[in-house]
Design a protein around this motif. Structure first.
Motif, mmCIF file in Angstrom:
data_model
loop_
_atom_site.group_PDB
_atom_site.id
_atom_site.type_symbol
_atom_site.label_atom_id
_atom_site.label_comp_id
_atom_site.label_asym_id
_atom_site.label_seq_id
_atom_site.Cartn_x
_atom_site.Cartn_y
_atom_site.Cartn_z
ATOM 1 N N ASP A 26 0.813 -1.209 0.000
ATOM 2 C CA ASP A 26 0.000 0.000 0.000
ATOM 3 C C ASP A 26 0.855 1.272 0.000
ATOM 4 O O ASP A 26 1.514 1.588 0.984
ATOM 5 N N LYS A 74 2.293 -0.495 -9.326
ATOM 6 C CA LYS A 74 0.927 0.032 -9.257
ATOM 7 C C LYS A 74 -0.119 -1.080 -9.318
ATOM 8 O O LYS A 74 -0.016 -1.991 -10.133
ATOM 9 N N SER A 75 -1.083 -1.000 -8.426
ATOM 10 C CA SER A 75 -2.285 -1.838 -8.467
ATOM 11 C C SER A 75 -1.977 -3.317 -8.656
ATOM 12 O O SER A 75 -2.584 -3.988 -9.484
ATOM 13 N N CYS A 76 -1.059 -3.840 -7.883
ATOM 14 C CA CYS A 76 -0.704 -5.261 -8.046
ATOM 15 C C CYS A 76 -1.303 -6.144 -6.959
ATOM 16 O O CYS A 76 -1.124 -7.356 -6.988
ATOM 17 N N TRP A 123 -4.988 -6.907 -4.537
ATOM 18 C CA TRP A 123 -6.418 -6.642 -4.369
ATOM 19 C C TRP A 123 -6.808 -7.092 -2.968
ATOM 20 O O TRP A 123 -6.755 -8.275 -2.649
ATOM 21 N N ARG A 169 -10.276 -3.190 -3.021
ATOM 22 C CA ARG A 169 -9.596 -2.117 -3.737
ATOM 23 C C ARG A 169 -8.213 -2.559 -4.188
ATOM 24 O O ARG A 169 -7.628 -3.483 -3.618
ATOM 25 N N TRP A 170 -7.713 -1.898 -5.219
ATOM 26 C CA TRP A 170 -6.378 -2.168 -5.718
ATOM 27 C C TRP A 170 -5.364 -1.475 -4.833
ATOM 28 O O TRP A 170 -5.569 -0.347 -4.399
ATOM 29 N N ASP A 206 -1.052 -0.676 -4.274
ATOM 30 C CA ASP A 206 0.304 -0.633 -4.816
ATOM 31 C C ASP A 206 1.256 -1.353 -3.863
ATOM 32 O O ASP A 206 0.923 -1.599 -2.701
#
Length: 173
Positions: A123, A145-147, A149, A153-154, A156
């Motif tokens: 995060d 980024k956004s790896c 879940w 929410r996605w 980082d």
């Protein structure tokens, strides 16, 4: 005043409770199901079997936090790079204990032969962990980024690192 010492078998129940809190309520770890005491016992044994540190911060009989490092990747070329992990009980957050644990962990990791300590921080909004690592001399090396879940929410992943001892200035052999 808290002391930092090597973890012991008797600490596992409290270590498991601390970690479960972070699994269930935080984004610093991307685990979504809390490990059992048996799981945590095995994980600790794995770290110790590699000659790496697994520490606790205690006050009396109470574990306030724990920290360890493990090899960054299993391939032999990574054998001088380790990933650190630090987790604190909720009531111990914000008192400098994370910084103290990370400092001692870094020192012990260096004595174990680690030349590069890597933080893989869940995060990018995890300013507590990012700040603790920055204050310990870690540098930001990237953001994935956004790896992850978690919590619908996605998330980082922030990568930070720090050279230990001679780092890459000399041959490790």
């Amino acid at each position: 005043m808290p002391i930092i010492r090597p973890s012991q078998d008797r600490d596992i129940a409290q270590i498991t409770t601390i970690y479960a809190h972070h699994v269930c309520h935080g984004t610093g770890t991307f685990e979504v199901d809390s490990p059992t005491e048996a799981d945590m016992t095995q994980r600790r044994a794995d770290v110790l079997s590699k000659g790496l540190p697994y520490l606790v911060a205690t006050e009396g009989d109470q574990v306030l936090g724990f920290g360890y490092c493990n090899w960054f990747k299993p391939r032999p070329a990574y054998r001088y790079s380790a990933e650190d992990s630090i987790y604190l009980a909720p009531k111990a957050i914000g008192q400098g204990l994370g910084r103290a644990l990370l400092a001692e962990l870094s020192s012990q990791a260096e004595r174990a032969g680690v030349r590069k300590l890597i933080a893989v921080i869940g995060d990018s909004n995890n300013q507590g962990s990012i700040g603790v690592h920055r204050s310990a001399g870690f540098s930001h090396v990237g953001t994935l980024k956004s790896c992850g879940w978690k919590f619908e929410r996605w998330l980082d992943v922030v990568l930070m690192d720090k050279a230990l001892g001679r780092g890459d200035t000399t041959n490790p052999n």
